[in-house]
Design a protein around this motif. Structure first.
Motif: not given
Length: 196
Positions: A23-28, A38-44, A47-56
């Motif tokens: 969230q901080r890195i990608f400013q989501t 849920n603070p997990g990859a699927t929810n990221m 709400v924020s796209g594949w880059k934030a999801a992959l990082f998570t």
């Protein structure tokens, strides 16, 4: 004493949240307030796209790989490795850094299982991917994969079976709300957005 230190370190590492860091890195947006909450990859991803999801995803996997692999090469007994893995997942579920409000710990559990062998990792990924592709539910894919994990481990390295059963029970308990929503037809699919 060594076991206590390893359990503590594992919990503290597990408490780090890949989603909140992403969230901080990608400013989501805040993943705990958007989508499924849920603070997990699927929810990221929702709400924020594949880059934030992959990082998570990668962060939450490797924060478990590190303490478990270290413990594995210290020749810690299988049952003790189970407790270390559970501590890491409990850190993700009840993170000390975020007022004990965390996620489901699926990626973290996967990371905890990886030191057992890459064959196990491959089987779990394949299982998750097949179920997710066919039914479009991330939670269902996770439930099926984690439920089959003890069977896979018994086939590959049976001495770790009981430890993996312990971890499986924890993840299934954490998914009880998802199971209820799946049965009621109210669980969001991977690509769907859902409030709160």
């Amino acid at each position: 004493m060594m076991l206590f230190v390893l359990i503590t370190v594992s919990y503290l590492m597990g408490s780090l949240s890949g989603a909140r860091i992403a969230q901080r890195i990608f400013q989501t947006g805040d993943p705990t307030k958007l989508g499924s909450g849920n603070p997990g990859a699927t929810n990221m991803y929702r709400v924020s796209g594949w880059k934030a999801a992959l990082f998570t995803l990668l962060f939450d996997i490797f924060k478990a790989v590190i303490p478990l692999w270290g413990s594995y090469f210290l020749h810690i007994q299988p049952i003790e490795l189970g407790f270390i893995a559970i501590a890491c997942c409990l850190g993700h579920i009840f993170p000390i850094y975020y007022k004990f409000k965390g996620g489901k710990a699926v990626a973290t559990a996967f990371g905890a299982l990886l030191p057992i062998g890459l064959e196990l990792g491959g089987l779990l990924i394949l299982t998750w991917a097949i179920i997710a592709y066919k039914f479009k539910y991330s939670s269902l894919a996770s439930i099926v994969a984690v439920s089959l994990a003890p069977l896979y481990v018994y086939w590959l390295k049976p001495k770790y079976t009981f430890a993996v059963i312990m971890l499986t029970i924890l993840i299934l308990i954490r998914h009880l709300p998802n199971i209820k929503r799946l049965l009621a037809g109210q669980e969001p699919k991977i690509h769907e957005r859902r409030k709160g």
